[in-house]
Design a protein around this motif. Sequence first.
Motif, PDB file in Angstrom:
ATOM      1  N   TYR A 169       0.830  -1.203   0.000  1.00 51.32           N
ATOM      2  CA  TYR A 169       0.000   0.000   0.000  1.00 51.32           C
ATOM      3  C   TYR A 169       0.866   1.255   0.000  1.00 51.32           C
ATOM      4  CZ  TYR A 169      -2.468   3.910   2.151  1.00 51.32           C
ATOM      5  OH  TYR A 169      -2.938   5.154   2.434  1.00 51.32           O
ATOM      6  N   ILE A 170       1.866   1.277   0.879  1.00 53.31           N
ATOM      7  CA  ILE A 170       2.719   2.459   0.991  1.00 53.31           C
ATOM      8  C   ILE A 170       3.475   2.715  -0.307  1.00 53.31           C
ATOM      9  CG2 ILE A 170       4.755   3.398   2.170  1.00 53.31           C
ATOM     10  CD1 ILE A 170       3.764   1.847   4.689  1.00 53.31           C
ATOM     11  N   GLU A 171       3.943   1.653  -0.940  1.00 50.10           N
ATOM     12  CA  GLU A 171       4.732   1.809  -2.168  1.00 50.10           C
ATOM     13  C   GLU A 171       3.888   2.120  -3.390  1.00 50.10           C
ATOM     14  OE1 GLU A 171       6.992  -1.755  -2.568  1.00 50.10           O
ATOM     15  OE2 GLU A 171       8.473  -1.200  -1.023  1.00 50.10           O
ATOM     16  N   SER A 172       2.634   1.665  -3.388  1.00 50.98           N
ATOM     17  CA  SER A 172       1.853   1.768  -4.626  1.00 50.98           C
ATOM     18  C   SER A 172       0.631   2.682  -4.553  1.00 50.98           C
ATOM     19  CB  SER A 172       1.380   0.364  -5.054  1.00 50.98           C
ATOM     20  OG  SER A 172       2.477  -0.502  -5.217  1.00 50.98           O
ATOM     21  N   ASN A 173      -0.054   2.722  -3.425  1.00 53.33           N
ATOM     22  CA  ASN A 173      -1.363   3.377  -3.405  1.00 53.33           C
ATOM     23  C   ASN A 173      -1.493   4.551  -2.433  1.00 53.33           C
ATOM     24  OD1 ASN A 173      -2.448   1.601  -5.325  1.00 53.33           O
ATOM     25  ND2 ASN A 173      -2.903   0.072  -3.756  1.00 53.33           N
ATOM     26  N   ARG A 174      -0.557   4.717  -1.541  1.00 49.68           N
ATOM     27  CA  ARG A 174      -0.675   5.826  -0.593  1.00 49.68           C
ATOM     28  C   ARG A 174      -0.416   7.161  -1.274  1.00 49.68           C
ATOM     29  NH1 ARG A 174       2.818   9.043   2.072  1.00 49.68           N
ATOM     30  NH2 ARG A 174       2.047  10.010   4.020  1.00 49.68           N
ATOM     31  N   ALA A 175      -1.335   8.122  -1.061  1.00 48.51           N
ATOM     32  CA  ALA A 175      -1.117   9.477  -1.563  1.00 48.51           C
ATOM     33  C   ALA A 175       0.003  10.119  -0.752  1.00 48.51           C
ATOM     34  CB  ALA A 175      -2.398  10.298  -1.433  1.00 48.51           C
ATOM     35  N   ASP A 176       1.040  10.562  -1.414  1.00 52.20           N
ATOM     36  CA  ASP A 176       2.237  11.077  -0.734  1.00 52.20           C
ATOM     37  C   ASP A 176       2.001  12.523  -0.301  1.00 52.20           C
ATOM     38  OD1 ASP A 176       4.714  11.283   0.339  1.00 52.20           O
ATOM     39  OD2 ASP A 176       5.764  11.521  -1.573  1.00 52.20           O
ATOM     40  N   VAL A 177       1.274  12.679   0.797  1.00 54.17           N
ATOM     41  CA  VAL A 177       0.948  14.011   1.309  1.00 54.17           C
ATOM     42  C   VAL A 177       1.257  14.059   2.802  1.00 54.17           C
ATOM     43  CG1 VAL A 177      -0.860  14.379  -0.402  1.00 54.17           C
ATOM     44  CG2 VAL A 177      -1.443  13.360   1.804  1.00 54.17           C
ATOM     45  N   VAL A 178       1.300  15.266   3.340  1.00 57.50           N
ATOM     46  CA  VAL A 178       1.447  15.477   4.776  1.00 57.50           C
ATOM     47  C   VAL A 178       0.196  16.186   5.275  1.00 57.50           C
ATOM     48  CG1 VAL A 178       3.954  15.580   4.675  1.00 57.50           C
ATOM     49  CG2 VAL A 178       2.622  17.682   4.445  1.00 57.50           C
ATOM     50  N   THR A 227      -4.103   8.211   3.847  1.00 52.45           N
ATOM     51  CA  THR A 227      -4.215   9.573   3.343  1.00 52.45           C
ATOM     52  C   THR A 227      -5.276   9.682   2.258  1.00 52.45           C
ATOM     53  OG1 THR A 227      -2.483   9.126   1.701  1.00 52.45           O
ATOM     54  CG2 THR A 227      -1.787  10.097   3.797  1.00 52.45           C
ATOM     55  N   THR A 228      -5.732  10.904   2.092  1.00 48.82           N
ATOM     56  CA  THR A 228      -6.552  11.270   0.937  1.00 48.82           C
ATOM     57  C   THR A 228      -5.785  12.382   0.222  1.00 48.82           C
ATOM     58  OG1 THR A 228      -7.769  13.035   2.065  1.00 48.82           O
ATOM     59  CG2 THR A 228      -8.616  10.789   2.310  1.00 48.82           C
ATOM     60  N   ALA A 229      -6.372  12.915  -0.810  1.00 52.83           N
ATOM     61  CA  ALA A 229      -5.707  14.011  -1.516  1.00 52.83           C
ATOM     62  C   ALA A 229      -5.552  15.239  -0.630  1.00 52.83           C
ATOM     63  CB  ALA A 229      -6.506  14.365  -2.774  1.00 52.83           C
ATOM     64  N   GLY A 234      -5.015  15.119   2.787  1.00 51.86           N
ATOM     65  CA  GLY A 234      -4.256  14.895   4.011  1.00 51.86           C
ATOM     66  C   GLY A 234      -4.669  13.626   4.728  1.00 51.86           C
ATOM     67  N   ARG A 235      -4.744  13.706   6.052  1.00 53.57           N
ATOM     68  CA  ARG A 235      -5.062  12.541   6.872  1.00 53.57           C
ATOM     69  C   ARG A 235      -6.518  12.130   6.684  1.00 53.57           C
ATOM     70  NH1 ARG A 235      -2.237  10.457  11.136  1.00 53.57           N
ATOM     71  NH2 ARG A 235      -0.899  12.323  11.098  1.00 53.57           N
ATOM     72  N   ILE A 236      -6.771  10.836   6.652  1.00 50.76           N
ATOM     73  CA  ILE A 236      -8.119  10.306   6.500  1.00 50.76           C
ATOM     74  C   ILE A 236      -8.979  10.724   7.692  1.00 50.76           C
ATOM     75  CG2 ILE A 236      -7.684   8.127   7.702  1.00 50.76           C
ATOM     76  CD1 ILE A 236      -9.346   6.725   5.543  1.00 50.76           C
ATOM     77  N   SER A 237     -10.276  10.897   7.489  1.00 49.34           N
ATOM     78  CA  SER A 237     -11.175  11.295   8.568  1.00 49.34           C
ATOM     79  C   SER A 237     -11.745  10.069   9.277  1.00 49.34           C
ATOM     80  CB  SER A 237     -12.336  12.132   8.016  1.00 49.34           C
ATOM     81  OG  SER A 237     -13.187  11.329   7.210  1.00 49.34           O
ATOM     82  N   LYS A 238     -12.222  10.278  10.505  1.00 50.49           N
ATOM     83  CA  LYS A 238     -12.841   9.188  11.253  1.00 50.49           C
ATOM     84  C   LYS A 238     -14.099   8.695  10.557  1.00 50.49           C
ATOM     85  CE  LYS A 238     -11.266  10.076  15.983  1.00 50.49           C
ATOM     86  NZ  LYS A 238     -11.725  10.345  17.376  1.00 50.49           N
ATOM     87  N   SER A 239     -14.870   9.615   9.987  1.00 46.76           N
ATOM     88  CA  SER A 239     -16.122   9.216   9.328  1.00 46.76           C
ATOM     89  C   SER A 239     -15.856   8.313   8.137  1.00 46.76           C
ATOM     90  CB  SER A 239     -16.909  10.453   8.890  1.00 46.76           C
ATOM     91  OG  SER A 239     -16.154  11.244   7.983  1.00 46.76           O
ATOM     92  N   THR A 240     -14.757   8.547   7.420  1.00 50.04           N
ATOM     93  CA  THR A 240     -14.411   7.685   6.283  1.00 50.04           C
ATOM     94  C   THR A 240     -14.022   6.293   6.776  1.00 50.04           C
ATOM     95  OG1 THR A 240     -13.665   9.574   4.968  1.00 50.04           O
ATOM     96  CG2 THR A 240     -12.879   7.402   4.304  1.00 50.04           C
ATOM     97  N   ILE A 241     -13.250   6.250   7.858  1.00 45.94           N
ATOM     98  CA  ILE A 241     -12.870   4.952   8.425  1.00 45.94           C
ATOM     99  C   ILE A 241     -14.116   4.177   8.854  1.00 45.94           C
ATOM    100  CG2 ILE A 241     -11.646   3.813  10.316  1.00 45.94           C
ATOM    101  CD1 ILE A 241      -9.659   6.153  10.258  1.00 45.94           C
ATOM    102  N   ARG A 242     -15.057   4.865   9.506  1.00 41.07           N
ATOM    103  CA  ARG A 242     -16.293   4.205   9.935  1.00 41.07           C
ATOM    104  C   ARG A 242     -17.089   3.711   8.730  1.00 41.07           C
ATOM    105  NH1 ARG A 242     -16.873   9.032  13.208  1.00 41.07           N
ATOM    106  NH2 ARG A 242     -16.060   8.664  15.311  1.00 41.07           N
ATOM    107  N   SER A 243     -17.081   4.491   7.660  1.00 41.69           N
ATOM    108  CA  SER A 243     -17.871   4.106   6.489  1.00 41.69           C
ATOM    109  C   SER A 243     -17.385   2.798   5.885  1.00 41.69           C
ATOM    110  CB  SER A 243     -17.818   5.220   5.428  1.00 41.69           C
ATOM    111  OG  SER A 243     -16.551   5.274   4.780  1.00 41.69           O
ATOM    112  N   TYR A 244     -16.073   2.496   6.014  1.00 46.26           N
ATOM    113  CA  TYR A 244     -15.550   1.244   5.478  1.00 46.26           C
ATOM    114  C   TYR A 244     -16.117   0.033   6.221  1.00 46.26           C
ATOM    115  CZ  TYR A 244     -12.046   4.080   3.016  1.00 46.26           C
ATOM    116  OH  TYR A 244     -11.414   4.986   2.206  1.00 46.26           O
ATOM    117  N   SER A 245     -16.487   0.219   7.470  1.00 47.32           N
ATOM    118  CA  SER A 245     -17.093  -0.885   8.225  1.00 47.32           C
ATOM    119  C   SER A 245     -18.465  -1.215   7.660  1.00 47.32           C
ATOM    120  CB  SER A 245     -17.197  -0.514   9.710  1.00 47.32           C
ATOM    121  OG  SER A 245     -15.930  -0.440  10.301  1.00 47.32           O
TER     122      SER A 245
END
Length: 398
Positions: free
Chosen positions: A256-265, A275-277, A279-290
């Motif tokens: 994931y880090i080598e291929s798919n992670r958006a290289d942002v701070v 990450t998203t475009a 910055g850091r992913i939000s809690k709501s997005t993490i919950r939505s994956y469940s």
Amino acid sequence: MRTRDTSSSIEQKQKYPPHATPEARGYADSIDTANAESHSQKTQLEVCTVGDAIETFLGEQTEYAPSTTRQYVSVLRFFNRWTSQQGLDYTSELTPLHVIQFRNWRQHRAPVKVPSLKKITINSQMAKIRRFLRWCETINVVTPGLPETVDFIRIVDDEDVRHEVLDPEKAQTIQRHLNKWQYATRDHITWILKLEFGARTGDIRSIDLEDLELEGNQPHLRLRHRPDHGTRLKNGKQSERTIALSPEACRVLVDYIESNRADVVDEYGRRPLLTTANGRISKSTIRSYSYKWTRPCKIGLGCPHGKDDDKCPAAGSKGAHKCPSSQSSHCARTGYLTYELNSGVDPVHLSGRCDVSEEVLSKHYDMRSEQEQMFVRQRAFETARLSYQSFGGVENDR
């Protein structure tokens, strides 16, 4: 704040029988006046409106996490609304009866999304009301002793325990599906961490690239509480710990880090794992994956509710939570902890890995039946017998 005398109710004139003599009336009046003066001396309170008290209280609660502060804001907003409806402008006017009336109103008449609040929910909210009233008592704006009259609804047996759990078979199906169709994506990494150590949403969001050690003989990740740099752990510094990672998890993380992670701070200059475009992913997005990946139809199990994708309101990602079979992040954590307990993992070690006390682990996460618990104990004793004799020195028939 001005001083407010709360003895007016005692100063009301006594109602006497028609036949009472003037002497009797005068005697009763003198007693009533004396009681009123005594009460007034004991209950001189500072004048403070309910709204001002709430605003000042919230401004002083700096030790709470943002999520806890939001809970206080919510329940106190309801409290302010109710007191206003009742014409209770000042905190000094509040009585134990008012506290009970508010509890009943909040539970049965004020819910927004449900017909009635659960017992555990209303008790949690009333605990916050008591905390607020105790603060009011320290600054002399409510009658002394009022906070201790806050009453809670009795909960019998295990009514306050949530029994919904992600079962191992479904967890394995989700993992196989993501391995094949969503390999090394954000969705996949989120689930890897959930199933690797029952990670909380805040745990997942807090991880930076620098927190990972994916090579060597002991690959691991470090969880750190960084409230001044955008991420918190549930129990603050006490939640900090190091988690061993399996080789399989490390392999997916590296890809994931080598291929798919958006290289942002992020805005603090940190390099988040997820990450998203922006910055850091939000809690709501993490919950939505469940919710998204616990829908049976999305992991190859078909729809148990007889719905067609084109007509189902839960078919799209935004409506995933509407599916009767979708499950929250908490269910995955409960499932992980229950599975490890069933596997015979010592609760002490599980407590440390997952940041949960043994008491809470037993009450809220241990979903094993009595028979399952018996089997775990039996395996533990049989393993122990390999290195020493039984207590009686002879083998027991079991």
